[in-house]
Design a protein around this motif. Structure first.
Motif, PDB file in Angstrom:
ATOM      1  N   HIS A 112       0.842  -1.203   0.000  1.00 34.03           N
ATOM      2  CA  HIS A 112       0.000   0.000   0.000  1.00 34.03           C
ATOM      3  C   HIS A 112       0.880   1.256   0.000  1.00 34.03           C
ATOM      4  O   HIS A 112       0.643   2.179  -0.783  1.00 34.03           O
ATOM      5  CB  HIS A 112      -0.923   0.000   1.222  1.00 34.03           C
ATOM      6  N   ALA A 113       1.899   1.266   0.835  1.00 29.07           N
ATOM      7  CA  ALA A 113       2.789   2.423   0.933  1.00 29.07           C
ATOM      8  C   ALA A 113       3.623   2.593  -0.341  1.00 29.07           C
ATOM      9  O   ALA A 113       3.860   3.716  -0.787  1.00 29.07           O
ATOM     10  CB  ALA A 113       3.700   2.282   2.146  1.00 29.07           C
ATOM     11  N   GLU A 114       4.058   1.487  -0.954  1.00 27.18           N
ATOM     12  CA  GLU A 114       4.869   1.549  -2.166  1.00 27.18           C
ATOM     13  C   GLU A 114       4.060   2.020  -3.373  1.00 27.18           C
ATOM     14  O   GLU A 114       4.579   2.715  -4.238  1.00 27.18           O
ATOM     15  CB  GLU A 114       5.482   0.184  -2.462  1.00 27.18           C
ATOM     16  N   MET A 115       2.789   1.622  -3.434  1.00 23.77           N
ATOM     17  CA  MET A 115       1.943   1.999  -4.572  1.00 23.77           C
ATOM     18  C   MET A 115       1.750   3.506  -4.635  1.00 23.77           C
ATOM     19  O   MET A 115       1.681   4.074  -5.721  1.00 23.77           O
ATOM     20  CB  MET A 115       0.591   1.288  -4.487  1.00 23.77           C
ATOM     21  N   ASP A 116       1.665   4.133  -3.508  1.00 19.91           N
ATOM     22  CA  ASP A 116       1.497   5.582  -3.468  1.00 19.91           C
ATOM     23  C   ASP A 116       2.169   6.105  -2.205  1.00 19.91           C
ATOM     24  O   ASP A 116       1.561   6.122  -1.129  1.00 19.91           O
ATOM     25  CB  ASP A 116       0.010   5.958  -3.478  1.00 19.91           C
ATOM     26  N   PRO A 117       3.437   6.514  -2.337  1.00 26.09           N
ATOM     27  CA  PRO A 117       4.172   6.982  -1.162  1.00 26.09           C
ATOM     28  C   PRO A 117       3.496   8.156  -0.432  1.00 26.09           C
ATOM     29  O   PRO A 117       3.748   8.380   0.738  1.00 26.09           O
ATOM     30  CB  PRO A 117       5.532   7.411  -1.730  1.00 26.09           C
ATOM     31  N   ASP A 118       2.632   8.881  -1.131  1.00 21.59           N
ATOM     32  CA  ASP A 118       1.933   9.999  -0.503  1.00 21.59           C
ATOM     33  C   ASP A 118       0.589   9.590   0.101  1.00 21.59           C
ATOM     34  O   ASP A 118      -0.096  10.416   0.702  1.00 21.59           O
ATOM     35  CB  ASP A 118       1.699  11.119  -1.523  1.00 21.59           C
ATOM     36  N   ALA A 119       0.237   8.333  -0.069  1.00 17.25           N
ATOM     37  CA  ALA A 119      -1.064   7.861   0.436  1.00 17.25           C
ATOM     38  C   ALA A 119      -1.056   7.849   1.960  1.00 17.25           C
ATOM     39  O   ALA A 119      -0.038   7.600   2.598  1.00 17.25           O
ATOM     40  CB  ALA A 119      -1.361   6.464  -0.086  1.00 17.25           C
TER      41      ALA A 119
END
Length: 154
Positions: A112-119
Motif C-alpha cells: 500500500h505504501a509503495e503503490m502511493d508513497p503519498d497515500a
C-alpha cells in the motif's frame, strides 16, 4: 465481589500464558487453554494498548494483529458492538479472509505504501473514531471489561 485484578489490567497476567509472538497456530492453541475471562481481558488489553499508542496500523502490523478476530469478539462480549464493528471494518481492508500471519499483514501494508508513497495510512480515518470509542462507547472499554469480569466472577 471477586477481585479480578489478576486479569485486568493485563500487566498482571503471566505473559507466556497466551502467545502472540509465535505465529497463528501457537496463538490459537494457547488461547484455547486460557479461561474465557482471561481471553477476553487479554484481547481487550492489546487492542486498547496498541490503538491508543500507535493506531490500527500498529495493532495490525505488530504481533498483536494475530488476535484481531478475538478482539472483535471480546468487544462484543463486553457490550461494545460499535467498537467491534469498526475494528471488523478495519480488518476487511486486508481482504475477505483476515490474515493472522504477521508477515502477510506487513506485506499488504508495505505494498500500500509503495503503490502511493503519498497515500495516507489505510486506517487513518478510523483511528480517531476507534480511539474515541475505546473511551466513550457505553462506559468505555476498561470499565466494560471490569463490569464483564464482575458479572462473570472473573
Amino acid at each position: 465481589m471477586k477481585n479480578h485484578h489478576h486479569l485486568w489490567p493485563f500487566s498482571e497476567i503471566p505473559p507466556n500464558e497466551i502467545s502472540i509472538y509465535d505465529g497463528p497456530e501457537a496463538f490459537l492453541a494457547s488461547y484455547e487453554t486460557a479461561s474465557v475471562a482471561h481471553r477476553i481481558s487479554f484481547c481487550a488489553f492489546w487492542l486498547q494498548a496498541e490503538v491508543l499508542n500507535g493506531g490500527l496500523s500498529q495493532f495490525f502490523s505488530n504481533s498483536t494483529g494475530v488476535l484481531a478476530p478475538e478482539a472483535v469478539a471480546a468487544c462484543r462480549m463486553v457490550k461494545m458492538p460499535i467498537l467491534a464493528e469498526k475494528v471488523e471494518h478495519a480488518m476487511s481492508w486486508f481482504g475477505p479472509v483476515y490474515p493472522r500471519d504477521r508477515g502477510v499483514r506487513e506485506e499488504a501494508l508495505e505494498r500500500h505504501a509503495e503503490m502511493d508513497p503519498d497515500a495516507e495510512d489505510p486506517f487513518s480515518e478510523l483511528d480517531d473514531e476507534v480511539a474515541n470509542l475505546i473511551y466513550e462507547e457505553g462506559i468505555g472499554l476498561e470499565k466494560s471489561m471490569e463490569a464483564y469480569l464482575e458479572r462473570n466472577d472473573g
